[in-house]
Design an enzyme around this catalytic site. Structure first.
Site, mmCIF file in Angstrom:
data_model
loop_
_atom_site.group_PDB
_atom_site.id
_atom_site.type_symbol
_atom_site.label_atom_id
_atom_site.label_comp_id
_atom_site.label_asym_id
_atom_site.label_seq_id
_atom_site.Cartn_x
_atom_site.Cartn_y
_atom_site.Cartn_z
ATOM 1 N N ASP A 1 0.247 4.054 1.192
ATOM 2 C CA ASP A 1 0.232 4.703 2.517
ATOM 3 C C ASP A 1 1.331 4.126 3.408
ATOM 4 O O ASP A 1 1.992 4.849 4.157
ATOM 5 C CB ASP A 1 -1.151 4.598 3.187
ATOM 6 N N GLY B 1 0.837 -1.202 0.000
ATOM 7 C CA GLY B 1 0.000 0.000 0.000
ATOM 8 C C GLY B 1 0.871 1.251 0.000
ATOM 9 O O GLY B 1 1.850 1.332 0.741
HETATM 10 N N1 LIG Z 1 -17.604 0.900 9.126
HETATM 11 C C1 LIG Z 1 -16.332 1.147 9.400
HETATM 12 N N2 LIG Z 1 -15.370 0.486 8.721
HETATM 13 C C2 LIG Z 1 -14.075 0.729 8.982
HETATM 14 N N3 LIG Z 1 -13.643 1.611 9.892
HETATM 15 C C3 LIG Z 1 -14.558 2.280 10.582
HETATM 16 C C4 LIG Z 1 -15.924 2.091 10.375
HETATM 17 N N4 LIG Z 1 -16.578 2.903 11.218
HETATM 18 C C5 LIG Z 1 -15.676 3.568 11.915
HETATM 19 N N5 LIG Z 1 -14.440 3.192 11.559
HETATM 20 C C6 LIG Z 1 -13.243 3.760 12.139
HETATM 21 O O1 LIG Z 1 -12.782 4.739 11.219
HETATM 22 C C7 LIG Z 1 -11.415 4.974 11.459
HETATM 23 C C8 LIG Z 1 -10.654 4.821 10.192
HETATM 24 O O2 LIG Z 1 -9.319 5.140 10.510
HETATM 25 P P1 LIG Z 1 -8.424 5.934 9.476
HETATM 26 O O3 LIG Z 1 -9.024 7.246 9.202
HETATM 27 O O4 LIG Z 1 -7.030 5.868 9.966
HETATM 28 O O5 LIG Z 1 -8.611 4.935 8.251
HETATM 29 P P2 LIG Z 1 -8.262 5.038 6.743
HETATM 30 O O6 LIG Z 1 -7.045 5.891 6.586
HETATM 31 O O7 LIG Z 1 -9.468 5.393 5.984
HETATM 32 O O8 LIG Z 1 -7.966 3.511 6.528
HETATM 33 P P3 LIG Z 1 -6.863 2.642 5.787
HETATM 34 O O9 LIG Z 1 -5.649 3.517 5.605
HETATM 35 O O10 LIG Z 1 -6.624 1.521 6.760
HETATM 36 O O11 LIG Z 1 -7.500 2.220 4.538
HETATM 37 C C9 LIG Z 1 -10.994 3.973 12.504
HETATM 38 O O12 LIG Z 1 -11.095 4.628 13.743
HETATM 39 C C10 LIG Z 1 -12.046 2.872 12.370
HETATM 40 O O13 LIG Z 1 -12.123 2.091 13.523
HETATM 41 C C1 LIG Z 2 -3.690 -2.402 4.079
HETATM 42 C C2 LIG Z 2 -4.194 -1.058 3.627
HETATM 43 C C3 LIG Z 2 -5.674 -1.136 3.320
HETATM 44 C C4 LIG Z 2 -4.007 -0.076 4.812
HETATM 45 O O1 LIG Z 2 -4.437 1.197 4.473
HETATM 46 C C5 LIG Z 2 -3.394 -0.521 2.399
HETATM 47 O O2 LIG Z 2 -2.073 -0.281 2.757
HETATM 48 C C6 LIG Z 2 -3.450 -1.490 1.238
HETATM 49 O O3 LIG Z 2 -4.442 -1.562 0.551
HETATM 50 N N1 LIG Z 2 -2.326 -2.255 1.021
HETATM 51 C C7 LIG Z 2 -2.197 -3.227 -0.038
HETATM 52 C C8 LIG Z 2 -1.749 -4.544 0.495
HETATM 53 C C9 LIG Z 2 -0.400 -4.525 1.173
HETATM 54 O O4 LIG Z 2 0.077 -3.472 1.632
HETATM 55 O O5 LIG Z 2 0.231 -5.603 1.241
HETATM 56 K K LIG Z 3 -4.183 5.335 6.752
#
Ligand SMILES: Nc1ncnc2c1ncn2[C@@H]1O[C@H](COP(=O)(O)OP(=O)(O)OP(=O)(O)O)[C@@H](O)[C@H]1O
Ligand SMILES: CC(C)(CO)[C@@H](O)C(=O)NCCC(=O)O
Ligand SMILES: [K+]
Length: 247
Positions: A103, A101
């Site tokens: 990120d 990913g």
């Molecule tokens: N339905 C949902 N599905 C997933 N996360 C949820 C949901 N509802 C609330 N959350 C919360 O939303 C937040 C998402 O965190 P964050 O903003 O860091 O994620 P993101 O950057 O969108 O995710 P990622 O980088 O993992 O794809 C967390 O606190 C998670 O527990």
């Molecule tokens: C695991 C997430 C969803 C976390 O944001 C992202 O980094 C992603 O889609 N990664 C691809 C799979 C990997 O990193 O192995």
């Molecule tokens: K993130």
């Protein structure tokens, strides 16, 4: 000239204006596959940015939505960052680095540039990712867990357990359903952080640092035993750093 930085996760979109070196304020909004209305309202009144830099793991639809908005508002083509196998001395462990990913890669860049020695990165969002890097820039790899919310929802979806909301009490066990589920997910995420911290210490031959990021960072911080530091904008900082060094 102002740059607009965008970190798109599976649930949230984070953005910041990079006015100078690294003084920026981060805004967070939930997206559902498109740039949300409240973000559009904020962007509408911005001075047009010179560049739009995007790290996207949230899927093609939201990426396309960003592209359309950037064209319509500023006549600007967004620059989507992608993972490189090697960036300065940071070497990605994946045999196919494009699978990592973006990120995670951006967090690795920022962590390695801002911390001496080995670092464990824990990014607790929709999913929880762990990445291990040695002080010389060698990425060892990582682990992925479902996020705290997803652990709970998948557990409830796959069982007949009644839906009871609760926050964890801070202990690793509980005496009612809601707290037991909350404790389980938080303790699982935190325990893996401690375990990987130990493994990394062994690999590095010295005490590593641990950086905590993501929307659930503060829910897990107190359950982690090893010393850790919160860096809420780790990915955006990595993005700012990559652009600075690209241009
Ligand atoms: N339905 C949902 N599905 C997933 N996360 C949820 C949901 N509802 C609330 N959350 C919360 O939303 C937040 C998402 O965190 P964050 O903003 O860091 O994620 P993101 O950057 O969108 O995710 P990622 O980088 O993992 O794809 C967390 O606190 C998670 O527990
Ligand atoms: C695991 C997430 C969803 C976390 O944001 C992202 O980094 C992603 O889609 N990664 C691809 C799979 C990997 O990193 O192995
Ligand atoms: K993130």
């Amino acid at each position: 000239m102002m740059m607009l930085l965008l970190d798109i996760g599976n649930t949230n979109l984070r953005w910041a204006l990079a006015r100078s070196e690294d003084a920026f304020e981060v805004e967070v909004a939930r997206h559902s596959g498109a740039v949300p209305l409240d973000v559009l309202a904020r962007w509408e009144v911005l001075d047009p940015p010179s560049r739009l830099i995007v790290g996207n793991v949230g899927g093609a639809a939201v990426g396309e939505s960003v592209r359309r908005v950037a064209h319509a508002y500023w006549g600007l083509e967004p620059e989507f960052v992608s993972v490189r196998a090697a960036w300065r001395d940071l070497r990605i462990a994946y045999a196919d680095p494009s699978r990592l990913g973006v990120d995670r890669w951006l967090a690795l860049i920022e962590a390695h540039a801002s911390v001496d020695g080995a670092v464990l990165i824990v990014d607790a969002g929709t999913a929880v990712t762990y990445d291990l890097i040695l002080g010389d820039g060698r990425h060892l790899g990582g682990s992925i867990l479902p996020g705290i919310e997803m652990m709970r929802s998948s557990l409830l979806a796959g069982t007949q357990i009644p839906r009871i909301e609760s926050e964890p009490s801070g202990r690793s066990w509980a005496t009612d359903t809601g707290s037991a589920i909350a404790a389980g997910s938080v303790q699982a995420v935190a325990a893996l952080a401690d375990r990987l911290f130990e493994h990394l210490a062994h690999e590095a031959g010295a005490e590593p640092s641990m950086l905590l990021s993501g929307g659930d960072a503060d829910r897990i911080a107190s359950a982690i035993q090893a010393p850790c530091e919160m860096v809420p904008d780790l990915v955006l900082r990595g993005l700012a750093r990559v652009v600075r060094e690209l241009s």
